[in-house]
Design an enzyme around this catalytic site. Structure first.
Site, PDB file in Angstrom:
ATOM      1  N   CYS A 130       0.818  -1.232   0.000  1.00  0.00           N
ATOM      2  CA  CYS A 130       0.000   0.000   0.000  1.00  0.00           C
ATOM      3  C   CYS A 130       0.843   1.271   0.000  1.00  0.00           C
ATOM      4  O   CYS A 130       0.319   2.369  -0.196  1.00  0.00           O
ATOM      5  CB  CYS A 130      -0.953  -0.011   1.187  1.00  0.00           C
ATOM      6  SG  CYS A 130      -2.010  -1.458   1.221  1.00  0.00           S
ATOM      7  N   HIS A 263      -3.005   7.228   2.105  1.00  0.00           N
ATOM      8  CA  HIS A 263      -3.499   5.921   1.667  1.00  0.00           C
ATOM      9  C   HIS A 263      -4.881   5.707   2.274  1.00  0.00           C
ATOM     10  O   HIS A 263      -5.105   5.962   3.462  1.00  0.00           O
ATOM     11  CB  HIS A 263      -2.526   4.831   2.143  1.00  0.00           C
ATOM     12  CG  HIS A 263      -3.063   3.453   1.971  1.00  0.00           C
ATOM     13  ND1 HIS A 263      -3.631   3.022   0.792  1.00  0.00           N
ATOM     14  CD2 HIS A 263      -3.150   2.404   2.841  1.00  0.00           C
ATOM     15  CE1 HIS A 263      -4.027   1.770   0.934  1.00  0.00           C
ATOM     16  NE2 HIS A 263      -3.753   1.373   2.167  1.00  0.00           N
ATOM     17  N   ASN A 293     -10.206   0.001   0.202  1.00  0.00           N
ATOM     18  CA  ASN A 293      -8.746   0.079   0.186  1.00  0.00           C
ATOM     19  C   ASN A 293      -8.243  -0.546  -1.121  1.00  0.00           C
ATOM     20  O   ASN A 293      -8.344  -1.760  -1.309  1.00  0.00           O
ATOM     21  CB  ASN A 293      -8.218  -0.680   1.407  1.00  0.00           C
ATOM     22  CG  ASN A 293      -6.705  -0.693   1.503  1.00  0.00           C
ATOM     23  OD1 ASN A 293      -6.010  -0.370   0.551  1.00  0.00           O
ATOM     24  ND2 ASN A 293      -6.195  -1.087   2.654  1.00  0.00           N
TER      25      ASN A 293
END
Ligand code: UT7
Length: 336
Positions: A130, A263, A293
């Site tokens: 990520c 993020h 996500n």
């Protein structure tokens, strides 16, 4: 006697800036209620209330079976190239962050290069889960400032739905698919101001897909595992530290940040980071509610949505921050 040839050297660019942004989400939007109904059919209980309260996620997009990370990446890349007023032939570097590549090899970046009809420029994948996009942006910035390239395509692209365990309610409700891209180009005026990258491999086990291929077989488990609370605790601390490190390197302060684009994993983590940086919550770009996500794609997706909605304007100062498996984390401070 012949005169000695004069060498004309091109000066190295001092700066890089984002020339254009783009993104692409798969068409299929899956709401929390849709997912809860699918899980209920297997006897697994979850609810829209739980997912919204713990994460801020209301929906995510899932790619259909025939769509790969490179398909999403190419769509995002075309939008970014167009926004920069360029054509694919102007691109001379491709750095693509993904944890869900099309193949073991070649890199998804090379597949994107082929689909865009670009020949000869360097193209490679970067794996930092990520944090992949802030890593990729930092690497592209360095390669431009050392003269390897002048116009880089920097992409985050994921089909995380392929590695989710739909029997694990603790993880399958969190992630989505998508891609975001920017064109980063050499510039006389500052764009990227400072970058800050870190990793701590002692935490490999808290967020991983512990499988591989060997002898024609999948070895280990090819589905995502996460100790959510451990990740949460680490994320909150490192995101503040990394933002402060990037600000210090650039000689800027919290109040200089116009937009925080972290993020997009969990709204509580994002709001916690904004508070620690003393930023009002209306300076936080949030797309986790609609995207879930999307790992390496989440920051460029959020950036592109903020640019295209008119919130992020030329001249604004942006703090981009990533955190994820590895454990990896980092920040990029830039004037857009
Ligand atoms: O992208 C990389 C970065 N990733 C992250 O930043 C993720 C960080 N972690 C998180 O966002 C949070 O830890 C989660 C959203 C994953 C989980 O939230 P939490 O508040 O830490 O919940 P929990 O794991 O402590 O679980 C609380 C309860 C448990 O039940 P009991 O043991 O209290 O009875 C879970 O079994 O919630 C239960 N639970 C669920 N209930 C309904 C876990 N998942 C679900 C679910 N629906 N989907």
């Amino acid at each position: 006697m012949k005169p000695s040839p004069t060498t004309v050297s091109t000066p190295l660019p001092k700066h890089t800036r984002i020339a254009g942004t783009g993104s692409l989400l798969p068409a299929r939007r899956v709401t929390n209620a849709d997912l809860a109904a699918e899980l209920a059919a297997k006897g697994i209980e979850t609810s829209d209330d739980w997912i919204v309260e713990r994460t801020g996620i209301r929906a995510r997009h899932f790619a259909d079976a025939g769509t790969t990370a490179s398909d999403l990446a190419v769509g995002a890349a075309r939008h970014a190239i167009e926004a920069a007023g360029l054509t694919p032939g102007d691109i001379d570097l491709i750095v693509l962050a993904t944890s869900t590549p099309d193949m073991v090899f070649p890199s998804t970046a090379c597949i994107v290069q082929q689909k865009l009809g670009i020949v000869g420029c360097p193209a490679f994948d970067l794996q930092a889960v990520c944090s992949g996009f802030v890593y990729a942006l930092t690497v592209a910035d360095s390669l431009i400032r050392t003269g390897t390239a002048r116009r880089a395509l920097v992409i985050g692209a994921e089909v995380f739905s392929r590695i989710l365990d739909f029997n694990d309610r603790g993880t399958c409700v969190l992630f989505g698919d998508g891609a975001g891209a920017v064109v980063l180009e050499a510039s006389d005026t500052p764009g990227l101001l400072a970058t800050d990258l870190h990793a701590d491999g002692r935490h490999v086990g808290i967020l991983c897909v512990p499988g591989t291929v060997s002898g024609g077989q999948v070895l280990g488990d090819p589905l995502l595992k996460m100790d959510g609370q451990a990740v949460f605790r680490l994320a909150v601390g490192v995101l503040e530290q990394s933002a402060r490190a990037a600000l210090a390197k650039a000689g800027r302060v919290d109040a200089d940040i116009d937009w925080l684009i972290p993020h997009q994993a969990n709204l509580r983590i994002m709001q916690g980071t904004a508070k620690k940086l003393k930023l009002p919550l209306d300076k936080l770009i949030v797309t986790v509610d609609e995207h879930g996500n999307t790992s390496a794609a989440s920051i460029p997706l959020a950036l592109d949505h903020a640019v295209r909605s008119g919130r992020v304007q030329r001249g604004d100062t942006l703090m981009l921050e990533g955190v994820g498996g590895g454990f990896t984390w980092g920040a990029v401070l830039l004037d857009y």
